[in-house]
Each structure stands twice: as structure tokens, then as C-alpha cells.
Design an enzyme around this catalytic site. Structure first.
Site, PDB file in Angstrom:
ATOM      1  N   TRP A 124       0.761  -1.219   0.164  1.00 13.75           N
ATOM      2  CA  TRP A 124      -0.014   0.008  -0.080  1.00 13.75           C
ATOM      3  C   TRP A 124       0.867   1.286   0.142  1.00 13.75           C
ATOM      4  CZ3 TRP A 124      -0.867  -4.229   3.060  1.00 13.75           C
ATOM      5  CH2 TRP A 124      -1.937  -4.839   2.932  1.00 13.75           C
ATOM      6  N   HIS A 179      -7.592   1.021   3.327  1.00 12.01           N
ATOM      7  CA  HIS A 179      -8.529   0.242   3.077  1.00 12.01           C
ATOM      8  C   HIS A 179      -9.555   0.385   4.263  1.00 12.01           C
ATOM      9  CE1 HIS A 179      -4.995  -2.379   4.584  1.00 12.01           C
ATOM     10  NE2 HIS A 179      -5.392  -1.804   5.562  1.00 12.01           N
ATOM     11  N   ARG A 203      -4.607   6.126  -2.032  1.00  8.80           N
ATOM     12  CA  ARG A 203      -3.656   5.297  -2.146  1.00  8.80           C
ATOM     13  C   ARG A 203      -2.560   6.334  -2.969  1.00  8.80           C
ATOM     14  NH1 ARG A 203      -4.532  -0.436  -2.881  1.00  8.80           N
ATOM     15  NH2 ARG A 203      -6.107  -0.789  -0.875  1.00  8.80           N
ATOM     16  N   GLN A 263     -14.073   1.165  -1.562  1.00 11.12           N
ATOM     17  CA  GLN A 263     -13.985  -0.013  -1.180  1.00 11.12           C
ATOM     18  C   GLN A 263     -15.046  -0.515  -0.478  1.00 11.12           C
ATOM     19  OE1 GLN A 263     -10.912  -1.294   1.565  1.00 11.12           O
ATOM     20  NE2 GLN A 263     -10.333  -3.209   0.174  1.00 11.12           N
ATOM     21  N   VAL A 286      -5.152 -12.259   6.350  1.00 10.31           N
ATOM     22  CA  VAL A 286      -5.942 -13.574   6.377  1.00 10.31           C
ATOM     23  C   VAL A 286      -4.790 -14.830   6.089  1.00 10.31           C
ATOM     24  CG1 VAL A 286      -8.108 -12.652   5.612  1.00 10.31           C
ATOM     25  CG2 VAL A 286      -6.190 -13.106   3.923  1.00 10.31           C
ATOM     26  N   ALA A 290     -13.271 -12.840   5.949  1.00 12.21           N
ATOM     27  CA  ALA A 290     -13.281 -11.436   5.681  1.00 12.21           C
ATOM     28  C   ALA A 290     -12.961 -11.255   4.046  1.00 12.21           C
ATOM     29  CB  ALA A 290     -12.196 -10.541   6.442  1.00 12.21           C
TER      30      ALA A 290
HETATM   31  C1  2NL Z   1      -8.739  -6.999  -1.698  1.00 15.68           C
HETATM   32  C2  2NL Z   1      -8.705  -8.140  -0.870  1.00 15.68           C
HETATM   33  C3  2NL Z   1      -9.178  -8.021   1.487  1.00 15.68           C
HETATM   34  C4  2NL Z   1     -10.067  -8.610   3.941  1.00 15.68           C
HETATM   35  C5  2NL Z   1      -9.693  -7.689   2.659  1.00 15.68           C
HETATM   36  C6  2NL Z   1      -9.866  -8.169   6.339  1.00 15.68           C
HETATM   37  C7  2NL Z   1     -10.260  -7.426   7.402  1.00 15.68           C
HETATM   38  C8  2NL Z   1      -9.936  -7.802   8.484  1.00 15.68           C
HETATM   39  C9  2NL Z   1      -9.515  -8.983   8.859  1.00 15.68           C
HETATM   40  C10 2NL Z   1      -9.013  -9.883   7.949  1.00 15.68           C
HETATM   41 CL1  2NL Z   1     -10.659  -6.774  10.006  1.00 15.68          CL
HETATM   42  N1  2NL Z   1      -9.238  -9.327   6.534  1.00 15.68           N
HETATM   43  N2  2NL Z   1     -10.153  -7.694   5.128  1.00 15.68           N
HETATM   44  C11 2NL Z   1      -9.324  -9.776   3.875  1.00 15.68           C
HETATM   45  C12 2NL Z   1      -8.929 -10.361   2.539  1.00 15.68           C
HETATM   46  C13 2NL Z   1      -8.994  -9.780   1.504  1.00 15.68           C
HETATM   47  O1  2NL Z   1      -9.400  -7.350   0.391  1.00 15.68           O
HETATM   48  O2  2NL Z   1      -8.412  -7.309  -2.686  1.00 15.68           O
HETATM   49  N3  2NL Z   1      -9.552  -5.741  -1.611  1.00 15.68           N
HETATM   50  C14 2NL Z   1      -9.649  -4.718  -2.692  1.00 15.68           C
END
Ligand code: 2NL
Length: 348
Positions: free
Chosen positions: A158, A179, A205, A219, A262, A316
Site C-alpha cells: 500500500w 482500506h 493510495r 472499497q 488472512v 473477511a
Molecule cells: C482486496 C482484498 C481483503 C480483507 C480484505 C480483512 C479485514 C479484517 C481482517 C481480515 Cl478486519 N481481513 N479484510 C481480507 C482479505 C482480502 O481485500 O483485494 N481488496 C480490494
């Protein structure tokens, strides 16, 4: 001079001048002169508190009565002057009151807002709540609590706008969120499982803008934590989401991907809705379109909000909002979304 007498004189002078006003401009001047903040009447009203109590009561009553009289006379005079102005124009033939009025242009929701609402509705129907959070965040919520410690190479995923504020340790811990996950951390800190929430919002970003990049975009992230949540729940929930958004005949594909927050992490793709998987320009001849990233919440993330990872599990996901209309309508420049060009916006 006796104040009662002064009020009498103000009254006769004001009414006499009002009778002599011939147009709306003169009437406005009269209003400022007789009822404005600097008018003698306002000065008397302001000075009431300096008078002895008995005099205050009688003068106050008279002054307020005069104020009410002048105000109602003003309204009457304004009505009659406006009427006279309209009839004068009509007589000259320069006003046609039978012409249709100017149409009021109807506004609409921004295409991004439409998609955000559509997606949130789908998850609300599956039992999720919707929450929004701050766009200026602490390093802790945006990175640390998400298993991205200071100095970790994963931070390079990021490009971040840092806010120019330094704490006592000389650090700059404030940033524009990259995010919406920091809000999910805030929610888990404040509540105990079960948690089922989607968080839509603007993220940032630090990137040069071009046809495929904007420095700010939308998002939606989602989170479900409870006892016994499995990867099967992730697949079932997100597959159902894809079918509701892209049509009941859609197929889904999950492949491994990496996100620090994750484990395991996946990317989800659907069979191309333009060519039904045969291969076309939209899906770069692969037959598949990537629509989101997801995974099982990392145990370290659960620990950071005091959830016991031996008791609770969760999944998530996150997706970019503009990507959806870009693919659906073949929009070739993301900058169109936030340039306020009605020729673009009116098409949605
Ligand atoms: C993507 C991928 C993702 C998450 C967001 C997340 C949030 C918490 C804990 C664990 Cl609090 N994970 N969010 C998880 C996997 C992918 O976004 O490409 N976004 C545009």
C-alpha cells in the site's frame, strides 16, 4: 427625551416613510433603516435591560408592539409592491404568466453510490450490518492490528498518504486509510462475537492518477466472526453474493492469494458475464473475471482485538467498487467517476 415620546415619533415617521416607498428597492432601504440592527428601535430594545424595572416593562411593551406593527406593515407593503410590479410588466407585454415554468432538473445517485447500496443490500439480506468509519486513521488500525508491523515488507503493498503530524516520539502515526479494514478492527474492539458487518467507504493510495488509477476510490470490506465459522461459510456466502450481483447462472473460482491479515487468503473470480467463459476482451481471453479478495481472519488479527483464536474463527473479504461498473459498462477511464462531468454521470 422621554422614551415613550421617542417611540411615538418613530412610529409616525416610519409609517409616513413607508407610505412614500414606491418600489421594492426603497422598501428594503426602509426595512434596514427602521428595523435593522442599527435602527433607533433596535437600540431602544437593546437598552431595555439598563432601565429601572417599572419603566422596562412599559417601554418594553410599547417598543415590541411597534416592532410587530412595523414588521406586519412591511409584509403588506411588500405584497402590494410585488403585485404592482407584475401587473406593470404584464401591461408592457413583457411578462407572460401563462408560459410553462423552467423545468427543475432531477438529480440522481452517483454510479458509485448506486453500486455501494446494491452490494450492501445483498449482504444486509444475509444478516450483515453496515458500518462506516473515519478516513483519517492511526497506523495502529490501518496496519499494526492487521498483522502488518512497522518495517514489514508487506507494507509495500500500500502506497500510503501520511498525515503531517508528529507525536512525542517523532513518529508520524496518522494516515489516510488504505482500506476500510481499520473500521472492522474498531468494531471488533467494541463488540463480542458474533460479528457480521460490511464497511463501505473511501480509501486512499499515494499513486499518480491515470486511466486505471485514482488516488482515492471506494472499497467494501466484510467480516464475519463467530464460533465455528469455516472456509465453507466464506465460499457459500461470497458465491451467493456473486450470483445476486452478477446473475444466478454465474460460476465461481477460488485461487490462493496473499493478504497479511488472512490465512489462508484467496482471490475469487466469476466466469465472464460477457462471453460466458469462452474468452473475450473483457476477461483478457481467460474466461474469468477477478471480483474480490478474501480469506480466513489471521489468528494474530483476532488476538489484537482480544478474541481467542482457539474459540472464534472468521472470514473477511474486500473489493474495489469502481471495478464493477468499469467492467459492466466497459468504462475506459476511472477518472470519469470523480470529474463531475454530467455527460458521464447522467448515463447511470
Ligand atoms: C482486496 C482484498 C481483503 C480483507 C480484505 C480483512 C479485514 C479484517 C481482517 C481480515 Cl478486519 N481481513 N479484510 C481480507 C482479505 C482480502 O481485500 O483485494 N481488496 C480490494
Amino acid at each position: 427625551m422621554d422614551i415613550n415620546k421617542e417611540l411615538e415619533e418613530l412610529k409616525s415617521r416610519a409609517l409616513e416613510q413607508l407610505a412614500g416607498t414606491a418600489d421594492l428597492k426603497a422598501l428594503e432601504a426602509w426595512r434596514v433603516f427602521c428595523l435593522g440592527k442599527k435602527s433607533p428601535l433596535s437600540q431602544i430594545l437593546r437598552g431595555l435591560s439598563d432601565l429601572p424595572p417599572e419603566e422596562r416593562r412599559s417601554v418594553g411593551a410599547l417598543a415590541n408592539e411597534l416592532k410587530a406593527l412595523l414588521e406586519s406593515s412591511l409584509v403588506q407593503k411588500r405584497d402590494s409592491l410585488q403585485l404592482a410590479e407584475v401587473s406593470a410588466l404584464q401591461e408592457k407585454g413583457s411578462l407572460d404568466v401563462t408560459l410553462p415554468g423552467r423545468p427543475i432538473t432531477q438529480g440522481r445517485l452517483h454510479p458509485t453510490t448506486q453500486i455501494v447500496r446494491q452490494i450492501c443490500d445483498i449482504f444486509v439480506a444475509m444478516g450483515f450490518q453496515v458500518a462506516e468509519g473515519p478516513e483519517v486513521e492511526w497506523d495502529y488500525y490501518n496496519f499494526e492490528a492487521l498483522n502488518i508491523p512497522k518495517g514489514h515488507p508487506a507494507r509495500d503493498m500500500w502506497a500510503t498518504f501520511w498525515v503531517d503530524y508528529q507525536n512525542e516520539q517523532g513518529e508520524r502515526p496518522m494516515l489516510l486509510r488504505t482500506h476500510t479494514s481499520p473500521m472492522q478492527i474498531r468494531i471488533m474492539e467494541k463488540t463480542s462475537p458474533p460479528v457480521r458487518v460490511v464497511v463501505p467507504g473511501k480509501v486512499y493510495r499515494y499513486e499518480a492518477t491515470d486511466a486505471t488509477h485514482e488516488s482515492s476510490f471506494y472499497q467494501i470490506e466484510g467480516l464475519a466472526v463467530d464460533k465455528g465459522v469455516t472456509f465453507g461459510d466464506l465460499k457459500g456466502c461470497l458465491y451467493e453474493f456473486a450470483r445476486r450481483l452478477y446473475g444466478p447462472e454465474r460460476k465461481a473460482r477460488f485461487r490462493c492469494d496473499y493478504f497479511p491479515f488472512v490465512e489462508p487468503g484467496v482471490e475469487m473470480a466469476i466466469d465472464c458475464f460477457a462471453c460466458a467463459g469462452k474468452g473475450c476482451r473483457l476477461c483478457s481471453n481467460t474466461g474469468w473475471i477477478e471480483i474480490l479478495g478474501a480469506g480466513m481472519v489471521h489468528p494474530d488479527v483476532l488476538r489484537s482485538v482480544n478474541y481467542d483464536p482457539d474459540v472464534y474463527t472468521g472470514f473477511a473479504f474486500g473489493l474495489g467498487v469502481e471495478r464493477i461498473p468499469i467492467l459492466r459498462y466497459g468504462i475506459d477511464d476511472i477518472r470519469l467517476f470523480y470529474s463531475n462531468d454530467l455527460r458521464f454521470l447522467k448515463q447511470f
